[in-house]
Design a protein around this motif. Structure first.
Motif, PDB file in Angstrom:
ATOM      1  N   VAL A  41      35.104  24.158  61.189  1.00  0.00           N
ATOM      2  CA  VAL A  41      35.887  24.796  60.132  1.00  0.00           C
ATOM      3  C   VAL A  41      36.687  25.968  60.697  1.00  0.00           C
ATOM      4  CG1 VAL A  41      35.719  26.192  58.028  1.00  0.00           C
ATOM      5  CG2 VAL A  41      34.404  24.075  58.245  1.00  0.00           C
ATOM      6  N   GLN A  42      36.040  26.823  61.460  1.00  0.00           N
ATOM      7  CA  GLN A  42      36.700  28.021  61.980  1.00  0.00           C
ATOM      8  C   GLN A  42      37.781  27.712  63.010  1.00  0.00           C
ATOM      9  OE1 GLN A  42      33.409  30.366  63.422  1.00  0.00           O
ATOM     10  NE2 GLN A  42      32.644  30.824  61.365  1.00  0.00           N
TER      11      GLN A  42
ATOM     12  N   ILE B 291      38.255  16.797  59.595  1.00  0.00           N
ATOM     13  CA  ILE B 291      37.981  15.800  58.570  1.00  0.00           C
ATOM     14  C   ILE B 291      36.509  15.915  58.152  1.00  0.00           C
ATOM     15  CG2 ILE B 291      38.217  13.395  57.899  1.00  0.00           C
ATOM     16  CD1 ILE B 291      40.802  14.550  58.979  1.00  0.00           C
ATOM     17  N   CYS B 292      36.272  16.289  56.903  1.00  0.00           N
ATOM     18  CA  CYS B 292      34.911  16.390  56.385  1.00  0.00           C
ATOM     19  C   CYS B 292      34.619  15.125  55.588  1.00  0.00           C
ATOM     20  CB  CYS B 292      34.785  17.622  55.493  1.00  0.00           C
ATOM     21  SG  CYS B 292      33.137  17.838  54.793  1.00  0.00           S
TER      22      CYS B 292
ATOM     23  N   TYR C  92      27.948  21.418  52.333  1.00  0.00           N
ATOM     24  CA  TYR C  92      27.816  22.642  53.134  1.00  0.00           C
ATOM     25  C   TYR C  92      29.144  22.959  53.837  1.00  0.00           C
ATOM     26  CZ  TYR C  92      26.302  25.854  56.804  1.00  0.00           C
ATOM     27  OH  TYR C  92      26.181  26.933  57.635  1.00  0.00           O
ATOM     28  N   GLN C  93      29.738  21.947  54.455  1.00  0.00           N
ATOM     29  CA  GLN C  93      30.995  22.166  55.162  1.00  0.00           C
ATOM     30  C   GLN C  93      32.117  22.523  54.181  1.00  0.00           C
ATOM     31  OE1 GLN C  93      32.423  18.891  57.642  1.00  0.00           O
ATOM     32  NE2 GLN C  93      32.962  20.370  59.226  1.00  0.00           N
ATOM     33  N   MET C  94      32.100  21.918  52.996  1.00  0.00           N
ATOM     34  CA  MET C  94      33.082  22.265  51.970  1.00  0.00           C
ATOM     35  C   MET C  94      32.973  23.739  51.599  1.00  0.00           C
ATOM     36  SD  MET C  94      33.439  20.705  48.096  1.00  0.00           S
ATOM     37  CE  MET C  94      31.862  21.418  47.578  1.00  0.00           C
ATOM     38  N   HIS C  95      31.758  24.226  51.419  1.00  0.00           N
ATOM     39  CA  HIS C  95      31.562  25.630  51.061  1.00  0.00           C
ATOM     40  C   HIS C  95      31.990  26.551  52.203  1.00  0.00           C
ATOM     41  CE1 HIS C  95      28.366  24.238  47.967  1.00  0.00           C
ATOM     42  NE2 HIS C  95      29.540  24.413  47.386  1.00  0.00           N
ATOM     43  N   GLN C  96      31.777  26.127  53.447  1.00  0.00           N
ATOM     44  CA  GLN C  96      32.221  26.923  54.587  1.00  0.00           C
ATOM     45  C   GLN C  96      33.738  27.041  54.609  1.00  0.00           C
ATOM     46  OE1 GLN C  96      30.311  28.697  56.839  1.00  0.00           O
ATOM     47  NE2 GLN C  96      28.705  28.141  55.380  1.00  0.00           N
TER      48      GLN C  96
ATOM     49  N   VAL D   8      40.439  18.464  55.604  1.00  0.00           N
ATOM     50  CA  VAL D   8      40.528  17.340  54.674  1.00  0.00           C
ATOM     51  C   VAL D   8      39.132  17.040  54.153  1.00  0.00           C
ATOM     52  CG1 VAL D   8      40.956  14.857  54.467  1.00  0.00           C
ATOM     53  CG2 VAL D   8      42.596  16.305  55.673  1.00  0.00           C
ATOM     54  N   MET D   9      38.969  17.098  52.845  1.00  0.00           N
ATOM     55  CA  MET D   9      37.693  16.758  52.208  1.00  0.00           C
ATOM     56  C   MET D   9      37.804  15.346  51.640  1.00  0.00           C
ATOM     57  SD  MET D   9      35.855  19.506  52.555  1.00  0.00           S
ATOM     58  CE  MET D   9      36.362  21.021  53.382  1.00  0.00           C
TER      59      MET D   9
END
Length: 217
Positions: free
Chosen positions: A125-126, A78-79, A147-151, A132-133
């Motif tokens: 992420v990995q 969950i981001c 940043y996490q979205m781009h990852q 979930v954004m």
């Protein structure tokens, strides 16, 4: 307070073996449900579904000891921004309370103390199947969220059902350009949106299980 107590006592990734054993020992459900699905024809618009129809693959198949589900520590990451923490805790409690015991990464709870933020965000992420954004005004202003979205987008450029945008209190014009090729869930009714998120994660896990079975054949 009940959901918060359940949140604090969720099974950790280290107990995956016991979770797999408990699912393997359970009997498959004999009931199934289907519901109408409606969505707009262009990407970047709301996915207006009450409940996504799941395929015949059962929770027992998904949670079998040889399922590719166990290749990663978490089913979903969950981001979110810090100001949305209360809503996210409710979502995590809902997902982890489902019969499939969906494993969630919640940064405040699961990040390793003393570890670098960048390292934790990348590992989350990995080590997760889906992301979930939770896109809120706070998300749009938080550089760590972006940043996490781009990852996540770098991890799966074609998405393949893994990135799940959820909009709340955000106009469509503010929807991140990077995600405009993806359908999103608009959170108007919380309970309905939680169910949509659960169904979307389960559909990806089912596809993962089905693809693995086909490769073995």
């Amino acid at each position: 307070a009940g959901w918060f107590r359940r949140l604090l006592h969720k099974p950790k990734p280290s107990s995956v073996e016991s979770l797999k054993s408990s699912h393997s020992a359970s009997s498959p459900s004999s009931s199934s449900s289907s519901s109408a699905k409606s969505s707009s024809s262009s990407p970047g618009t709301s996915l207006a579904t009450s409940s996504i129809s799941l395929s015949p693959v059962s929770a027992l198949d998904i949670s079998a000891s040889d399922s590719p589900r166990w290749d990663k520590s978490y089913d979903v990451c969950i981001c979110h921004s810090e100001e949305d923490m209360e809503l996210v805790e409710e979502l995590v409690s809902y997902l982890e309370g489902q019969p499939e015991s969906i494993r969630c990464f919640l940064q405040l709870r699961d990040a390793v103390a003393g570890s670098a933020v960048v390292t934790e965000l990348c590992d989350a992420v990995q080590n997760s199947h889906c992301w979930v954004m939770l896109i809120t005004p706070g998300f749009l202003q938080d550089p760590w969220c972006r940043y996490q979205m781009h990852q996540a987008l770098a991890e799966a450029p074609m998405a393949n059902g893994r990135t799940i945008p959820v909009l709340k209190d955000v106009d469509r014009k503010d929807y991140p350009r990077e995600l405009r090729n993806l359908y999103y869930i608009y959170m108007a009714l919380k309970e309905r949106s939680f169910r949509q998120i659960r169904d979307t994660v389960m559909r990806y896990l089912q596809e993962l299980c089905r693809s693995s079975t086909k490769r073995m054949e």
